[in-house]
Each structure stands twice: as C-alpha cells, then as structure tokens.
Design a protein around this motif. Structure first.
Motif, mmCIF file in Angstrom:
data_model
loop_
_atom_site.group_PDB
_atom_site.id
_atom_site.type_symbol
_atom_site.label_atom_id
_atom_site.label_comp_id
_atom_site.label_asym_id
_atom_site.label_seq_id
_atom_site.Cartn_x
_atom_site.Cartn_y
_atom_site.Cartn_z
ATOM 1 N N MET A 248 104.499 82.119 71.616
ATOM 2 C CA MET A 248 103.161 82.629 71.337
ATOM 3 C C MET A 248 102.691 83.663 72.358
ATOM 4 O O MET A 248 101.724 84.376 72.125
ATOM 5 N N LEU A 249 103.381 83.743 73.509
ATOM 6 C CA LEU A 249 102.930 84.683 74.541
ATOM 7 C C LEU A 249 104.064 85.558 75.084
ATOM 8 O O LEU A 249 103.797 86.530 75.782
ATOM 9 N N ALA A 250 105.309 85.228 74.748
ATOM 10 C CA ALA A 250 106.441 85.951 75.332
ATOM 11 C C ALA A 250 106.385 87.446 75.041
ATOM 12 O O ALA A 250 106.692 88.277 75.915
ATOM 13 N N CYS A 251 105.983 87.820 73.829
ATOM 14 C CA CYS A 251 105.888 89.235 73.481
ATOM 15 C C CYS A 251 104.956 89.964 74.450
ATOM 16 O O CYS A 251 105.266 91.062 74.929
ATOM 17 N N HIS A 252 103.835 89.354 74.768
ATOM 18 C CA HIS A 252 102.855 89.979 75.655
ATOM 19 C C HIS A 252 103.382 90.062 77.087
ATOM 20 O O HIS A 252 103.127 91.049 77.788
ATOM 21 N N VAL A 253 104.113 89.043 77.522
ATOM 22 C CA VAL A 253 104.667 89.076 78.881
ATOM 23 C C VAL A 253 105.732 90.169 78.986
ATOM 24 O O VAL A 253 105.800 90.897 79.982
ATOM 25 N N ALA A 279 109.381 94.499 69.771
ATOM 26 C CA ALA A 279 109.328 94.785 68.336
ATOM 27 C C ALA A 279 109.848 93.624 67.490
ATOM 28 O O ALA A 279 109.192 93.226 66.521
ATOM 29 N N PRO A 280 111.016 93.030 67.820
ATOM 30 C CA PRO A 280 111.491 91.894 67.016
ATOM 31 C C PRO A 280 110.535 90.704 67.025
ATOM 32 O O PRO A 280 110.351 90.047 65.993
ATOM 33 N N MET A 281 109.927 90.435 68.176
ATOM 34 C CA MET A 281 108.992 89.311 68.245
ATOM 35 C C MET A 281 107.758 89.570 67.393
ATOM 36 O O MET A 281 107.234 88.668 66.745
ATOM 37 N N CYS A 282 107.306 90.808 67.393
ATOM 38 C CA CYS A 282 106.148 91.170 66.572
ATOM 39 C C CYS A 282 106.471 91.017 65.091
ATOM 40 O O CYS A 282 105.678 90.465 64.324
ATOM 41 N N LEU A 283 107.652 91.481 64.686
ATOM 42 C CA LEU A 283 108.050 91.369 63.287
ATOM 43 C C LEU A 283 108.176 89.914 62.865
ATOM 44 O O LEU A 283 107.854 89.548 61.735
ATOM 45 N N ALA A 284 108.637 89.063 63.793
ATOM 46 C CA ALA A 284 108.821 87.647 63.471
ATOM 47 C C ALA A 284 107.496 86.908 63.367
ATOM 48 O O ALA A 284 107.316 86.044 62.506
#
Length: 315
Positions: A248-253, A279-284
């Motif tokens: 839930m926060l890895a993309c932001h880190v 980008a992959p985390m956002c798409l997921a």
C-alpha cells in the motif's frame, strides 16, 4: 512482524471498546482489517483487506463497526465518492440505518457520525470527531489512523502531530502496534520541521519493526529536507528488502527514492525505478495515490528537460 493476536468480543470489551456483535469471528476480522490498514499492507496470511471485509459481512452482516471500517477505508482511499457513486451511497445508507435500529455504545455512535460527516464532504469536522473519540479511547487505532490520514490530506501539520502526541503516553512498548503509532508521530514531527526529532522517533520505531514503511517514509522526507541525498540513497538501498512488500505504500517510497536520483541529475536511474517498480505497482493497484506519484514523477523529469517520449524502453 510478530504473529498477529486478533481480538475476540471479550478482548475488545476488556480494551474498553465493546463491539456490538456476538460474533467472535467478526471481531477478529475487524481487528485483522485494522491491523493491515495501520501497517500499510495487504497481509496474505490474514486474507488481505478486501478478503477480511468480505468475511466480516458474512460473519455478521449487521455488525455496524464492520460497515464503519469498510466505508471508512473507501472514503480515506479517495477512490470512491458517494456523490457520484450510487452503490457507495447505498452502502453508507445501510450503515446509517443499522446504527438506528440497534443499541450502540457512544464510541460506536461517534464513529458512525464521523463517517457520515466525512461522506457529506466535511473532512475537517470528521477529523475533529475522531479526536473527540480519542479523548476517552486513546487506544482506538481506527480513530488514530483516520484522524492522522485526514490531517495529512488537509495539510494540517500541527493537528497531525498533536493528535498523536496527546495519546502517545497511553501506548506502552508492550501494546500491539505501538511502534506504528510512534511512526505516525514521527511524521507529524517531520511535517512541523522537527527533523532531528522525527529521525530519532522513526528510527526507534524501525528498531521494533523494520517493515514499518510509514517510518521509512518519514526518514526519506528528513533526508530530502536536509539535502542529505547520499544518506537518503544509502538508506533506501539498505532497507529496501524490509519495506518493498508493503504494497500500500511501497510505490510511494520508491517515488521518494527516485527523487534523490533526480536531485543528483541521475535521470536514467530515476527512470529505471519508474519502469521496474513505480509504474507496475500503479498498474496493479489502480490507487489514486499511486497514479499521482506516477504522473508527478514524470512531470518532474519533464521539468528537468528529460525527453520522455518517444522513450525507447516503452516502444
């Protein structure tokens, strides 16, 4: 992270927060959902947040606080709005109707009222109501986290810090998730420019649980604000294995990590993080917060003069 001991009806009652349900399963699932919300992760061993919310309604469809946490997560996640989503409006009405047809504690009634206030668009008042709850229930993690996130959205840094500061003395080292409450406090300190103290408190929280991605987030900000770019890069690299699973926060880190590279003018390294993780985390996830991170990172690179299109690896 230590094994989670989920609270049944009696455990919630002993904590001074009786839940209006006779289902121990519903109480435990409520706790499991709360645990994941506070730790910023969908824990597969607990069934993930969506799985837990589904099972709560199966265990007791009339469990008001089950509806509260479900609707609260929808609202705070800014992915749905009752103004334009009739199905969500219906879900909120179910919560309100159930609250009127059964005896609830004052604590539960305040939670329902705060959610109704939030749904009407008055987030400042809702945050104030969660702080009211904390006057009598300083160990109420749901109120703590909803207030913290609300003050963050509102840009009310002092309230975000002091909301945690007031309840922190009630949390001991043996209270489950106390290090995460300390991590929230560290972010409030950061946002009010107490950088050294924020770094100290976040580091203490990470000593207890290195997977606390919100404390990692605090430290990322501290190094940015103090222009300690190399320290920030080293910290990210050394701790990545701890926080990267916090979905839930890895993309932001990772976004913060990329900012260090942009600051150094190492644009290819920033784009590598974007391609491999952001980008992959956002798409997921499809999360609005992840979408904001994606677009803002690309905009920052564009402002630096980086030509993003055509971009060979996207062809």
């Amino acid at each position: 992270m230590a094994p989670v001991c989920l609270r049944d009806c009696k455990a919630w009652q002993d904590a001074g927060m009786s839940l209006s349900t006779t289902s121990n399963e519903a109480c435990k699932l409520f706790d499991a959902t709360l645990h994941q919300y506070v730790t910023w992760t969908n824990d597969k061993t607990l069934g993930g947040i969506e799985g837990c919310l589904k099972k709560i309604k199966e265990a007791d469809p009339n469990f008001v606080m089950g509806h509260v946490i479900s609707n609260g997560l929808e609202l705070i996640g800014i992915g749905r709005s009752p103004i334009i989503d009739p199905e969500f409006r219906k879900e909120l009405n179910v919560m309100s109707d159930l609250a009127k047809t059964q005896p609830l504690s004052e604590w539960e009634e305040l939670h329902v009222a705060a959610l109704e206030t939030f749904a009407k668009g008055n987030l400042p008042k809702a945050a104030e109501m969660w702080d009211w709850i904390l006057l009598d229930h300083p160990l109420d993690l749901l109120a703590i986290k909803l207030a913290h996130d609300s003050y963050f959205y509102l840009g009310q840094q002092t309230q975000m810090r002091d909301s945690i500061s007031r309840i922190l003395p009630y949390w001991t080292a043996t209270t489950p998730l106390s290090s995460y409450v300390k991590g929230m406090y560290s972010f409030g300190l950061l946002e009010t420019n107490f950088y050294d103290q924020a770094l100290k408190v976040a580091s203490e929280a990470l000593t207890v649980d290195p997977k606390d991605s919100w404390s990692v987030h605090t430290i990322a900000h501290v190094y940015e604000m103090k222009a300690k770019i190399q320290e920030g890069l080293t910290f990210m690299e050394q701790t990545e294995s701890n926080w990267k699973e916090g979905d839930m926060l890895a993309c932001h880190v990772y976004w913060h990590w990329a900012l260090y590279f942009i600051e150094k003018g190492e644009y290819e390294a920033a784009l590598t993080l974007y391609d491999k993780y952001i980008a992959p985390m956002c798409l997921a996830s499809g999360s609005m917060l992840d979408i904001v991170d994606n677009s803002s990172l690309l905009h920052r690179l564009q402002m630096e003069g980086v030509h993003l299109w055509p971009y060979s690896r996207w062809e």
